[in-house]
Scaffold this motif. Structure first.
Motif, mmCIF file in Angstrom:
data_model
loop_
_atom_site.group_PDB
_atom_site.id
_atom_site.type_symbol
_atom_site.label_atom_id
_atom_site.label_comp_id
_atom_site.label_asym_id
_atom_site.label_seq_id
_atom_site.Cartn_x
_atom_site.Cartn_y
_atom_site.Cartn_z
ATOM 1 N N TYR A 99 0.843 -1.193 0.000
ATOM 2 C CA TYR A 99 0.000 0.000 0.000
ATOM 3 C C TYR A 99 0.877 1.241 0.000
ATOM 4 O O TYR A 99 1.851 1.309 0.744
ATOM 5 N N LYS A 155 -0.962 -0.710 -4.468
ATOM 6 C CA LYS A 155 -2.258 -0.024 -4.385
ATOM 7 C C LYS A 155 -2.076 1.353 -3.761
ATOM 8 O O LYS A 155 -1.314 1.511 -2.814
ATOM 9 N N LYS A 163 -8.805 2.077 6.330
ATOM 10 C CA LYS A 163 -8.660 2.081 4.876
ATOM 11 C C LYS A 163 -8.288 0.686 4.364
ATOM 12 O O LYS A 163 -8.815 0.214 3.352
ATOM 13 N N ILE A 164 -7.348 0.041 5.087
ATOM 14 C CA ILE A 164 -6.896 -1.279 4.640
ATOM 15 C C ILE A 164 -8.007 -2.312 4.822
ATOM 16 O O ILE A 164 -8.301 -3.099 3.919
ATOM 17 N N GLN A 165 -8.663 -2.272 6.002
ATOM 18 C CA GLN A 165 -9.703 -3.272 6.275
ATOM 19 C C GLN A 165 -10.882 -3.159 5.315
ATOM 20 O O GLN A 165 -11.469 -4.163 4.924
ATOM 21 N N THR A 166 -11.230 -1.941 4.935
ATOM 22 C CA THR A 166 -12.396 -1.775 4.055
ATOM 23 C C THR A 166 -11.999 -1.748 2.576
ATOM 24 O O THR A 166 -12.813 -1.424 1.722
ATOM 25 N N HIS A 167 -10.746 -2.088 2.303
ATOM 26 C CA HIS A 167 -10.248 -2.099 0.911
ATOM 27 C C HIS A 167 -10.478 -0.753 0.225
ATOM 28 O O HIS A 167 -10.763 -0.701 -0.961
ATOM 29 N N ASP A 168 -10.346 0.306 0.976
ATOM 30 C CA ASP A 168 -10.630 1.636 0.440
ATOM 31 C C ASP A 168 -9.378 2.215 -0.218
ATOM 32 O O ASP A 168 -8.825 3.218 0.226
ATOM 33 N N TRP A 169 -8.907 1.519 -1.267
ATOM 34 C CA TRP A 169 -7.739 2.003 -2.004
ATOM 35 C C TRP A 169 -8.087 2.202 -3.464
ATOM 36 O O TRP A 169 -9.182 1.851 -3.912
#
Lengths: 387, 387
Positions: free
Chosen positions: B255, B291, B379-385
């Protein structure tokens, strides 16, 4: 998920910072409670209050102080800014934060809305540019007699070190001789480093990161028991403080290796004395005993009985003609008292006469072994440095 | 005085380089001995021979090759330069040198004196500017199918790493989780690093060194088992290669955290794909699966059901108005195929609409714990990339 990391060294440093801030600002609180005039007493950071101490070889602030009064129209804004900054830093210390100066700027940046005595709506920004918040931070540093690092304020760092020593940093012990091809990136708060076993005879500070890597890789510090440091160009505060501590606390001589040009001399000057504008830092960041090892004009051209390290042909291929800017810089440096020794006068005169620059890579191109195992040790053994 | 340091890893790497150079140049020697035409066959490094492989997500060179002939007036000089460079590098490999590209320039820089067919005295410089020797080095890299690091050519490096892993570099084993407040400065030759025990779930690449230090100091990588890397701005080759290897060989997601502006996107782009001009490097240096974690426009303004991380007041205080240059850069990036995904189109459109930039420090100023323990993990947990 493991608990958040606890760092005792940092917690102790925070306590020291908190105590000093409490001491200074409780006086202000007393004045407020007893109805006395609110004022801050701050050492002046002006050039006229900057002294070069020839004995210690460092720049420092003189005794002049300014009083910043809350009820002075010209000072009220700066008074407000100083308290905003102090309260942000204090809160950050308490809350185990590690702000950067950019952070501090953002943390304090807001608009104060109020009504004036006539009931009119007024707005005032705490600050607009980082230059303003930085200046206030400097006021606080001299006022508290602390550097920002003592207040757990971090900054970008590019200094590296390898060599024959072990250090303690945070909760860990790091062996700086067991880092493979890599190096140890020096922390923002080098005063929190504890020096453990040291088996080194000197410190070599290399201007350029790539040359640092070459010397590291070829085993320079192993062959000549030493500590190898680079500031990767213009050195940052942490690298300067780290080098100072190596010199002051361990008694290791510090040699600086740069290009042979006024910019290289300036790098040396920053390590040795520091910036005139920021003299209050120099008292702790400068290494007044640092010696300029080279590359010197006499290495290139020889002098008296000393033979040059370069042949005629090498000089023809390697020398870069000095530009107008180089000449101007050289003349600028001549004005500083620490460049007014006989050796430095000779060096600068030779430069102005020959108008020639040489990069350290030109020496390395004669063979890294020449640089590492002939040039450098010979220079050190024969005390062929400038200071 | 101890013997010069011996590094087996380096010696083996040298042997590989020497063998490949022998293989390539022995053909030239055969041609010379059998009276055949002397020519070098070199993959073309032109833009028209640069291909974006959408499957792998990397730039690479196509199949076009050029022939550099000794007996071609237009090519003879470049032919000479190529052989000068090859012989310098070969000698450096044999003699256990570690040249830099600046070194190589100096090592080869000299004047060839000869008489032409009419007996006239002639002079020809091997090269005058480093741009020339650098271009020849690139030709050699593509010709040999090696990167300069494989030939033990070092360069300035500013990448740092900390985290839950141990590596072997040179003769040493380094525990990247035991570095105190400092970090490990990545070596110039990251392919020689051996990954040992790794106990990490992802890699976080941070654009800014100061933010890297903040996250390190607050224990981010300890709390969320991870590897923390910074390229300190525009990443150098070693940092890019190191990140690629973490992704490719260890299967760790990567990331990237930068400022919310086109320059930050460009940093991400360099990690992910690399430079169009240097596509032959990208094949090994790029991390196509990287990402973009943030800071994204929707973090600032929200989008659909997603709430922004900033309040109205914070936006007012923190947002920086985009300049003309930012707008131009954004429009430039839109042309690249890896910015033509739906998510990137939305991101860039939002930027062009709002004309707003945000520095990562603005988020940190909401509290380092907010950044480290809320924003990033969420951000990482919700795949907000974005990718």
């Amino acid at each position: 998920m493991p608990e958040a990391y606890q760092d005792k060294i940092d917690l102790e440093a925070r306590k020291r910072g908190i105590n000093i801030m409490n001491g200074t600002f409780s006086k202000l609180l007393e004045s407020l409670e007893s109805g006395k005039e609110l004022k801050l007493v701050i050492p002046k950071r002006t050039l006229t209050n900057t002294i070069f101490d020839p004995e210690k070889g460092i720049l420092k602030l003189g005794v002049s102080k300014l009083e910043r009064r809350f009820l002075d129209m010209n000072e009220a804004r700066r008074f407000m800014q100083t308290l905003v900054m102090a309260s942000i830093i204090y809160r950050a210390l308490i809350e185990n934060e590690y702000p950067t100066i950019r952070d501090l700027y953002y943390r304090g940046k807001h608009t104060i809305v109020y009504r004036d005595l006539e009931g009119k709506h007024r707005e005032e920004n705490t600050w607009d540019e980082q230059a303003e918040s930085d200046a206030v931070l400097r006021d606080l540093e001299v006022m508290l007699g602390l550097l920002r690092e003592d207040l757990m304020i971090l900054s970008k760092e590019k200094g590296k070190v390898v060599g024959n020593m072990r250090i303690r940093s945070g909760n860990d012990v790091i062996d700086l001789s067991k880092l493979g091809h890599g190096a140890y990136a020096i922390e923002s708060t080098p005063d929190l480093i504890e020096f453990l076993d040291v088996d080194a005879e000197f410190v070599l500070v290399v201007e350029k990161d790539a040359v640092f890597q070459q010397l590291h890789r070829v085993g320079f510090w192993q062959k000549y028991k030493s500590i190898l440091v680079t500031g990767a160009g213009q050195p940052d505060r942490a690298t300067r403080r780290f080098v100072r501590r190596l010199n002051e606390e361990l008694g290791l001589p510090v040699y600086v290796l740069t290009d042979s040009d006024p910019y290289g001399w300036y790098i040396y000057s920053v390590f040795k004395v520091g910036s005139i504008q920021l003299s209050y830092e120099s008292e702790r960041l400068a290494t007044p005993k640092a010696k300029f090892l080279g590359v010197s004009m006499s290495d290139i051209f020889g002098h008296g009985r000393k033979k040059p390290y370069l042949t005629d042909e090498e000089r023809r291929n390697y020398i870069i003609k000095a530009k107008e800017l180089d000449i101007r810089r050289a003349k600028e440096l001549m004005k500083y008292s620490w460049f007014q020794t006989n050796l430095w006068k000779r060096e600068i005169d030779m430069f102005l006469d020959k108008k020639a620059k040489l990069e350290i890579e030109a020496l390395a191109s004669k063979g890294l072994r020449f640089l590492a195992f002939q040039y450098l040790p010979e220079k050190i053994q024969t005390h062929d440095w400038i200071e």
